[in-house]
Write a protein that holds these residues in place. Structure first.
Motif, PDB file in Angstrom:
ATOM      1  N   ASN A 147       0.810  -1.211   0.000  1.00 39.38           N
ATOM      2  CA  ASN A 147       0.000   0.000   0.000  1.00 39.38           C
ATOM      3  C   ASN A 147       0.851   1.272   0.000  1.00 39.38           C
ATOM      4  O   ASN A 147       0.602   2.205  -0.754  1.00 39.38           O
ATOM      5  N   TRP A 159      -4.298   2.193  -1.364  1.00 41.01           N
ATOM      6  CA  TRP A 159      -5.613   1.746  -0.916  1.00 41.01           C
ATOM      7  C   TRP A 159      -6.127   2.436   0.334  1.00 41.01           C
ATOM      8  O   TRP A 159      -7.150   2.042   0.885  1.00 41.01           O
ATOM      9  N   THR A 160      -5.453   3.443   0.843  1.00 45.36           N
ATOM     10  CA  THR A 160      -5.913   4.139   2.033  1.00 45.36           C
ATOM     11  C   THR A 160      -5.857   5.639   1.808  1.00 45.36           C
ATOM     12  O   THR A 160      -5.192   6.122   0.900  1.00 45.36           O
ATOM     13  N   GLY A 200     -10.160   4.873   5.353  1.00 42.97           N
ATOM     14  CA  GLY A 200      -9.701   3.534   5.663  1.00 42.97           C
ATOM     15  C   GLY A 200      -9.304   2.777   4.415  1.00 42.97           C
ATOM     16  O   GLY A 200      -9.006   3.378   3.377  1.00 42.97           O
ATOM     17  N   TRP A 201      -9.299   1.463   4.497  1.00 41.41           N
ATOM     18  CA  TRP A 201      -8.880   0.625   3.383  1.00 41.41           C
ATOM     19  C   TRP A 201      -9.998   0.479   2.359  1.00 41.41           C
ATOM     20  O   TRP A 201     -11.160   0.293   2.713  1.00 41.41           O
ATOM     21  N   THR A 202      -9.631   0.538   1.096  1.00 40.83           N
ATOM     22  CA  THR A 202     -10.600   0.331   0.021  1.00 40.83           C
ATOM     23  C   THR A 202     -10.910  -1.160  -0.118  1.00 40.83           C
ATOM     24  O   THR A 202     -10.231  -2.019   0.458  1.00 40.83           O
TER      25      THR A 202
END
Length: 217
Positions: free
Chosen positions: A100, A168-169, A180-182
């Motif tokens: 990430n 992704w964040t 947050g996280w995708t």
């Protein structure tokens, strides 16, 4: 973040970031360790990064990782005695964090080197304001009328751009309710955790099983 400090040490020593294939290969034990850079990365991953994620060298040190397998190693003391030292979900999180943030950290490390010894901070708003001042020929914030010595914090270089953003964040300090996280990031975490579990059960895992989910650079 303990992991990014360790990553910075590795980057300075290796003069390059590990590829996504190297990161996944370390977790699934599929790297060709006859290749010097792979061995260097695997050693760092195994002895430093996993320890950071697990809580430090008291939990994962050479007296443990040189003589015990990660599958069978158990915590020796404290309230969690007997629990698995590095469960698959912990190792999977290490890999997800590296995948990430790796590209963003590399951009930041390079920028720090470019502007050394000035401290570098990623801040889109302040970077825009600073660029406008520089374009207008206004004095920098670190210049004092009396030529007095300034503190490093007052000489900060602010930067921004897509290269500093994780995959992704969101870097919103939890302020965005949809942050947050995708879904893609969570999917990667689940996939890599499954691969780690299969590897620990003695099943062969191919790096190609996971590369499909990574965004193209």
């Amino acid at each position: 973040c303990k992991i990014d400090y360790s990553y910075y040490y590795y980057y300075n020593k290796a003069k390059a970031m590990p590829t996504d294939a190297m990161i996944i290969g370390a977790a699934t034990r599929t790297l060709d360790l006859n290749i010097k850079k792979n061995l260097q990365w695997m050693t760092f991953y195994w002895s430093k990064l996993v320890a950071r994620a697990a809580g430090g060298v008291a939990v994962w040190n050479k007296d443990i990782f040189l003589f015990e397998t990660i599958k069978d190693s158990k915590i020796r003391t404290g309230p969690f005695t007997g629990c698995q030292t590095i469960p698959p979900q912990t190792e999977a999180f290490v890999v997800a964090v590296l995948a990430n943030y790796g590209q963003a950290w590399e951009a930041y490390f390079k920028t720090c080197k470019e502007f050394y010894p000035r401290p570098v901070v990623v801040d889109a708003k302040k970077a825009k304001e600073q660029a406008a001042k520089e374009a207008a020929g206004e004095p920098a914030d670190d210049v004092d009328d009396d030529d007095e010595e300034v503190m490093p914090e007052e000489n900060t270089k602010y930067v921004a751009g897509p290269e500093f953003k994780p995959k992704w964040t969101k870097n919103d300090n939890g302020a965005d309710p949809e942050g947050g996280w995708t879904k893609e990031g969570l999917a990667f975490y689940n996939e890599i955790q499954g691969g780690i579990r299969r590897e620990r059960q003695g099943r062969e895992v191919a790096i190609d099983e996971f590369l499909w989910i990574l965004p193209k650079h």
